[in-house]
Design a protein around this motif. Structure first.
Motif, PDB file in Angstrom:
ATOM      1  N   PHE A 167       0.843  -1.183   0.000  1.00  0.00           N
ATOM      2  CA  PHE A 167       0.000   0.000   0.000  1.00  0.00           C
ATOM      3  C   PHE A 167       0.889   1.247   0.000  1.00  0.00           C
ATOM      4  O   PHE A 167       1.795   1.371   0.834  1.00  0.00           O
ATOM      5  N   ILE A 168       0.645   2.168  -0.950  1.00  0.00           N
ATOM      6  CA  ILE A 168       1.343   3.456  -1.019  1.00  0.00           C
ATOM      7  C   ILE A 168       0.285   4.540  -0.929  1.00  0.00           C
ATOM      8  O   ILE A 168      -0.656   4.568  -1.736  1.00  0.00           O
ATOM      9  N   ALA A 169       0.398   5.440   0.053  1.00  0.00           N
ATOM     10  CA  ALA A 169      -0.623   6.459   0.308  1.00  0.00           C
ATOM     11  C   ALA A 169      -0.016   7.850   0.221  1.00  0.00           C
ATOM     12  O   ALA A 169       1.125   8.069   0.652  1.00  0.00           O
ATOM     13  N   ARG A 170      -0.788   8.794  -0.336  1.00  0.00           N
ATOM     14  CA  ARG A 170      -0.373  10.199  -0.417  1.00  0.00           C
ATOM     15  C   ARG A 170      -1.534  11.076   0.045  1.00  0.00           C
ATOM     16  O   ARG A 170      -2.719  10.740  -0.159  1.00  0.00           O
ATOM     17  N   PRO A 171      -1.241  12.234   0.661  1.00  0.00           N
ATOM     18  CA  PRO A 171      -2.315  13.110   1.141  1.00  0.00           C
ATOM     19  C   PRO A 171      -3.015  13.827  -0.013  1.00  0.00           C
ATOM     20  O   PRO A 171      -2.422  14.106  -1.047  1.00  0.00           O
ATOM     21  N   VAL A 172      -4.286  14.112   0.195  1.00  0.00           N
ATOM     22  CA  VAL A 172      -5.074  14.939  -0.723  1.00  0.00           C
ATOM     23  C   VAL A 172      -5.397  16.233   0.021  1.00  0.00           C
ATOM     24  O   VAL A 172      -6.027  16.207   1.091  1.00  0.00           O
ATOM     25  N   ARG A 173      -4.964  17.362  -0.534  1.00  0.00           N
ATOM     26  CA  ARG A 173      -5.101  18.638   0.157  1.00  0.00           C
ATOM     27  C   ARG A 173      -6.304  19.418  -0.376  1.00  0.00           C
ATOM     28  O   ARG A 173      -6.603  19.391  -1.574  1.00  0.00           O
ATOM     29  N   LEU A 174      -6.963  20.093   0.522  1.00  0.00           N
ATOM     30  CA  LEU A 174      -8.134  20.910   0.191  1.00  0.00           C
ATOM     31  C   LEU A 174      -8.013  22.210   0.967  1.00  0.00           C
ATOM     32  O   LEU A 174      -8.089  22.223   2.200  1.00  0.00           O
ATOM     33  N   GLY A 175      -7.785  23.276   0.211  1.00  0.00           N
ATOM     34  CA  GLY A 175      -7.623  24.576   0.864  1.00  0.00           C
ATOM     35  C   GLY A 175      -6.410  24.646   1.753  1.00  0.00           C
ATOM     36  O   GLY A 175      -6.444  25.268   2.824  1.00  0.00           O
ATOM     37  N   GLY A 176      -5.307  24.000   1.364  1.00  0.00           N
ATOM     38  CA  GLY A 176      -4.074  24.081   2.130  1.00  0.00           C
ATOM     39  C   GLY A 176      -3.974  23.094   3.276  1.00  0.00           C
ATOM     40  O   GLY A 176      -2.962  23.043   3.967  1.00  0.00           O
ATOM     41  N   ARG A 177      -4.985  22.276   3.514  1.00  0.00           N
ATOM     42  CA  ARG A 177      -4.942  21.283   4.587  1.00  0.00           C
ATOM     43  C   ARG A 177      -5.160  19.900   4.008  1.00  0.00           C
ATOM     44  O   ARG A 177      -5.703  19.743   2.913  1.00  0.00           O
ATOM     45  N   VAL A 178      -4.727  18.882   4.778  1.00  0.00           N
ATOM     46  CA  VAL A 178      -4.925  17.499   4.356  1.00  0.00           C
ATOM     47  C   VAL A 178      -6.354  17.103   4.676  1.00  0.00           C
ATOM     48  O   VAL A 178      -6.729  16.979   5.850  1.00  0.00           O
ATOM     49  N   ALA A 179      -7.160  16.886   3.617  1.00  0.00           N
ATOM     50  CA  ALA A 179      -8.568  16.558   3.799  1.00  0.00           C
ATOM     51  C   ALA A 179      -8.841  15.074   3.592  1.00  0.00           C
ATOM     52  O   ALA A 179      -9.938  14.592   3.918  1.00  0.00           O
ATOM     53  N   GLY A 180      -7.919  14.346   3.023  1.00  0.00           N
ATOM     54  CA  GLY A 180      -8.139  12.923   2.764  1.00  0.00           C
ATOM     55  C   GLY A 180      -6.857  12.264   2.323  1.00  0.00           C
ATOM     56  O   GLY A 180      -5.788  12.892   2.243  1.00  0.00           O
ATOM     57  N   VAL A 181      -6.945  10.983   1.987  1.00  0.00           N
ATOM     58  CA  VAL A 181      -5.782  10.180   1.606  1.00  0.00           C
ATOM     59  C   VAL A 181      -6.169   9.309   0.418  1.00  0.00           C
ATOM     60  O   VAL A 181      -7.230   8.674   0.427  1.00  0.00           O
ATOM     61  N   VAL A 182      -5.305   9.297  -0.623  1.00  0.00           N
ATOM     62  CA  VAL A 182      -5.503   8.388  -1.754  1.00  0.00           C
ATOM     63  C   VAL A 182      -4.465   7.268  -1.638  1.00  0.00           C
ATOM     64  O   VAL A 182      -3.297   7.517  -1.331  1.00  0.00           O
ATOM     65  N   VAL A 183      -4.910   6.013  -1.841  1.00  0.00           N
ATOM     66  CA  VAL A 183      -4.084   4.837  -1.591  1.00  0.00           C
ATOM     67  C   VAL A 183      -4.042   3.973  -2.847  1.00  0.00           C
ATOM     68  O   VAL A 183      -5.072   3.755  -3.496  1.00  0.00           O
ATOM     69  N   THR A 184      -2.838   3.497  -3.179  1.00  0.00           N
ATOM     70  CA  THR A 184      -2.648   2.535  -4.271  1.00  0.00           C
ATOM     71  C   THR A 184      -2.151   1.220  -3.683  1.00  0.00           C
ATOM     72  O   THR A 184      -1.210   1.209  -2.887  1.00  0.00           O
ATOM     73  N   LYS A 185      -2.786   0.127  -4.081  1.00  0.00           N
ATOM     74  CA  LYS A 185      -2.362  -1.206  -3.631  1.00  0.00           C
ATOM     75  C   LYS A 185      -1.701  -1.922  -4.797  1.00  0.00           C
ATOM     76  O   LYS A 185      -2.240  -1.967  -5.902  1.00  0.00           O
ATOM     77  N   ILE A 186      -0.516  -2.522  -4.553  1.00  0.00           N
ATOM     78  CA  ILE A 186       0.258  -3.226  -5.587  1.00  0.00           C
ATOM     79  C   ILE A 186       0.221  -4.718  -5.277  1.00  0.00           C
ATOM     80  O   ILE A 186       0.488  -5.148  -4.155  1.00  0.00           O
ATOM     81  N   ASP A 187      -0.075  -5.513  -6.291  1.00  0.00           N
ATOM     82  CA  ASP A 187      -0.111  -6.980  -6.163  1.00  0.00           C
ATOM     83  C   ASP A 187       1.251  -7.548  -6.565  1.00  0.00           C
ATOM     84  O   ASP A 187       1.683  -7.394  -7.699  1.00  0.00           O
ATOM     85  N   LEU A 188       1.942  -8.198  -5.604  1.00  0.00           N
ATOM     86  CA  LEU A 188       3.263  -8.776  -5.861  1.00  0.00           C
ATOM     87  C   LEU A 188       3.214 -10.291  -6.058  1.00  0.00           C
ATOM     88  O   LEU A 188       4.262 -10.938  -6.144  1.00  0.00           O
ATOM     89  N   VAL A 189       1.998 -10.859  -6.134  1.00  0.00           N
ATOM     90  CA  VAL A 189       1.865 -12.316  -6.315  1.00  0.00           C
ATOM     91  C   VAL A 189       2.487 -12.781  -7.635  1.00  0.00           C
ATOM     92  O   VAL A 189       3.153 -13.823  -7.680  1.00  0.00           O
ATOM     93  N   PRO A 190       2.296 -12.061  -8.776  1.00  0.00           N
ATOM     94  CA  PRO A 190       2.943 -12.524 -10.024  1.00  0.00           C
ATOM     95  C   PRO A 190       4.459 -12.610  -9.908  1.00  0.00           C
ATOM     96  O   PRO A 190       5.073 -13.504 -10.482  1.00  0.00           O
ATOM     97  N   LEU A 191       5.057 -11.690  -9.149  1.00  0.00           N
ATOM     98  CA  LEU A 191       6.513 -11.740  -8.975  1.00  0.00           C
ATOM     99  C   LEU A 191       6.912 -12.985  -8.187  1.00  0.00           C
ATOM    100  O   LEU A 191       7.891 -13.661  -8.523  1.00  0.00           O
ATOM    101  N   GLU A 192       6.126 -13.340  -7.141  1.00  0.00           N
ATOM    102  CA  GLU A 192       6.411 -14.554  -6.383  1.00  0.00           C
ATOM    103  C   GLU A 192       6.240 -15.793  -7.260  1.00  0.00           C
ATOM    104  O   GLU A 192       7.005 -16.750  -7.146  1.00  0.00           O
ATOM    105  N   ALA A 193       5.244 -15.775  -8.142  1.00  0.00           N
ATOM    106  CA  ALA A 193       5.028 -16.913  -9.033  1.00  0.00           C
ATOM    107  C   ALA A 193       6.228 -17.119  -9.949  1.00  0.00           C
ATOM    108  O   ALA A 193       6.628 -18.251 -10.233  1.00  0.00           O
ATOM    109  N   ALA A 194       6.820 -16.011 -10.419  1.00  0.00           N
ATOM    110  CA  ALA A 194       8.018 -16.119 -11.263  1.00  0.00           C
ATOM    111  C   ALA A 194       9.176 -16.730 -10.481  1.00  0.00           C
ATOM    112  O   ALA A 194       9.937 -17.550 -11.011  1.00  0.00           O
TER     113      ALA A 194
END
Length: 600
Positions: A167-194
């Motif tokens: 999980f990689i998360a970055r803040p989302v700013r609204l009017g100069g303040r952190v109003a929320g968080v956007v998150v990206t999830k990465i699947d590493l299972v294919p790498l383990e399969a290799a």
């Protein structure tokens, strides 16, 4: 009156000499076995370290590939509008569709938006049965880090999907303040399969010693050793590994570099990974090294025993000879002279043997230094090429991202969209580089049956842009039909790489035709691809088949194309040669046997 104690019986001198010789043979054999063991361990450690460097580079590249994705998504105005009006169903629907589109294009597992309380407002999997919308993830460390204005990174099992990922998360700013968080999830299972398909014994552990990634499924989420109660409490609070019992692996560590798994001992090399304080470990079986050590000790002992027996036999023969010579007084002088000559010849022979041994030792030392220099040179070319190839797209991505941010600030969405297209192109370029490295490191069965005449339309279409850019023409000279003992994909790889390489070599040459000739014989097929370019390095044309060797300028490839071609040809049981033509240009000849048994 008591009797005096008897004195100890003297040990016969021949027996003492025999015991001393036996002890010396055992000691020298043991020393030879120990030296063989140390040399085998060093060679295996070097080979494991090289493979581990490639695997760790692949894992780092996979993690870094998505590093900027949440930052870019956080700049989308739809997220700020959703955080300002969380109850608006139309905004939620638009944002769900946007996140699903970005997730599909980027190849990530999930992208979702959290409000300041950690509740999911929108998600790329909004239509699935395990949708994240409405779930609260405030307990996750990545949320707390992003809410503080930083980048949150966290590997764990999904609390909703029960699937592990980064999980990689970055803040989302609204009017100069952190109003929320956007998150990206990465699947590493294919790498383990290799890793599993490669047959390697490899695992990755976090800072607590928990196995996060592994080539064997039974090792995953086990530990290198028992965990303290404080560590288990921290892991349970974040639900990092959910309900996994986190039991220790059945490993018996001999030392930091040696471990026993069942009845086998393994050499272990490790390497730090990424920004998460991970360690990647690769293990190699020590059975072969141990067998070599025992064999070396046995051969050395037997050789010394044979020499000792020969010496004893010679001594007995000499003794008998002296007894006969004593009886023949008239021949005493002649025997003495011949004995002196024999001793002198023996000394000369010993001196010659010593000289030859010194020469052999010097030769081995020079060979070892040459091999090490070649390895270091290849590693240097690889590191320089990959670093240069990656730095250019990364610099371009940074520049495009900065420009896009300015365009969005100024409301110039058309220019921002164009920059995003360029960013996608650069990420595709980085993906192609890692794919080329993966193709080079992976060996697949290539023997098969295909018809080159049937593949020609596909090859013409695939090579047309490259030939047009080089203002070159491909001339075919082959029979109809034209069978090849290859899989279709392997045939396309060989011909595509060789023709592209010939097109790159043309430069400003006047003759811009590339000739592809195919000849069928009773037991083999021969392919020749020639061009009118400047030719190959005259001192050693075969160097072009070395990995990461290239005569092109930096930024024009990793130098793996011809190495991949050579690997495919070798796997098919064939040969490939490179030579300069008398009239200028280069010629690559491929010979493929028709009767080699398929070993798949």
């Amino acid at each position: 009156m008591s009797a005096a104690p008897l004195p100890p019986l003297p040990v016969p001198r021949p027996l003492m000499r025999l015991l001393a010789a036996a002890a010396a043979i055992v000691m020298i054999g043991a020393l030879a076995g120990y030296l063989s063991w140390q040399n085998s361990i060093a060679a295996q450690r070097e080979a494991l370290s090289q493979r581990l460097a490639l695997y760790s580079a692949t894992l780092n590249a996979e993690l870094e590939r998505f590093e900027a994705l949440p930052f870019v998504v956080a700049l989308e105005p739809k997220l700020a509008r959703m955080l300002a009006d969380a109850a608006n169903p139309q905004l939620r629907d638009e944002l769900n569709r946007y996140l699903a589109t970005v997730n599909a294009e980027a190849g990530s597992a999930q992208i979702f938006l959290l409000d300041a309380r950690g509740t999911t407002l929108a998600s790329s999997n909004w239509l699935s049965s395990d949708s994240l919308i409405g779930n609260n993830y405030a307990f996750r460390p990545y949320f707390r880090a992003a809410l503080a204005g930083n980048t949150g990174r966290f590997y764990g099992v999904g609390a909703t999907t029960r699937l592990p990922g980064m999980f990689i998360a970055r803040p989302v700013r609204l009017g100069g303040r952190v109003a929320g968080v956007v998150v990206t999830k990465i699947d590493l299972v294919p790498l383990e399969a290799a890793w599993t398909d490669s047959g390697e014994k490899m695992l990755v552990t976090d800072q607590h010693g928990v196995v996060t990634l592994a080539a064997r499924r039974t090792w995953k989420f086990a530990t290198l050793g028992p965990l303290s109660q404080a560590t288990r409490t921290r892991l349970e609070a974040t639900r990092q590994y959910y309900t996994s019992p986190l039991l220790p692996l059945p490993f018996a560590w001999r030392s930091r570099e040696q471990v026993a798994i069942g009845e086998h001992d393994y050499l272990v090399v490790s390497r730090a990974i990424g920004r998460l304080n991970w360690q990647m470990r690769l293990m190699g079986d020590l059975a072969e090294a141990r067998s070599r050590a025992w064999l070396s000790a046995a051969v050395t002992g037997l050789a010394l025993l044979a020499l000792t027996l020969a010496a004893l036999y010679a001594r007995l023969r000499l003794k008998r000879l002296r007894e006969r010579l004593a009886a023949q007084l008239t021949l005493e002088r002649t025997v003495a002279e011949r004995t002196a000559e024999l001793a002198s010849a023996n000394l000369r022979l010993q001196a010659e043997i010593n000289d030859k041994r010194q020469a052999e030792t010097a030769l081995r030392t020079a060979q070892a230094e040459l091999i090490q220099s070649s390895k270091l040179a290849a590693l240097g070319r690889m590191a320089t090429g990959i670093a240069h190839e990656l730095n250019q797209p990364l610099a371009a991505l940074r520049s495009f991202a900065d420009n896009t941010r300015q365009f969005l600030t100024l409301g110039r969405t058309q220019q921002a969209d164009a920059n995003l297209e360029r960013i996608i192109g650069q990420t595709d370029k980085l993906g192609a580089m890692t794919a080329e490295l993966k193709l080079f490191a992976t060996r697949r069965p290539v023997r098969g049956h295909c018809d080159l005449a049937s593949l020609r339309p596909t090859l013409d279409a695939a090579l047309a842009p490259r030939l047009a850019a080089a203002r070159a023409r491909l001339c075919w000279d082959m029979p109809q039909p034209c069978p090849l003992p290859l899989e279709a994909l392997a045939a396309e790889q060989i011909i595509g790489n060789l023709v592209s390489n010939a097109a790159d070599a043309l430069g400003d040459a006047a003759q811009r035709d590339i000739l592809l000739q195919v000849r069928l014989y009773a037991d083999e097929v021969q392919l020749q691809i020639s061009d009118g370019g400047p030719g190959l390095p005259p001192d050693n044309p075969a160097r072009v088949f070395e990995p990461f060797y290239s005569t092109k300028s930096y930024g024009s490839g990793l130098g793996l194309g011809l190495a991949i071609v050579a690997g495919i040809v070798r796997d098919a049981g064939g040969d490939i040669d490179a030579a300069n033509l008398a009239g200028g240009g280069a010629c690559f000849s491929v010979r493929l046997p028709l009767t080699v048994t398929d070993t798949r």
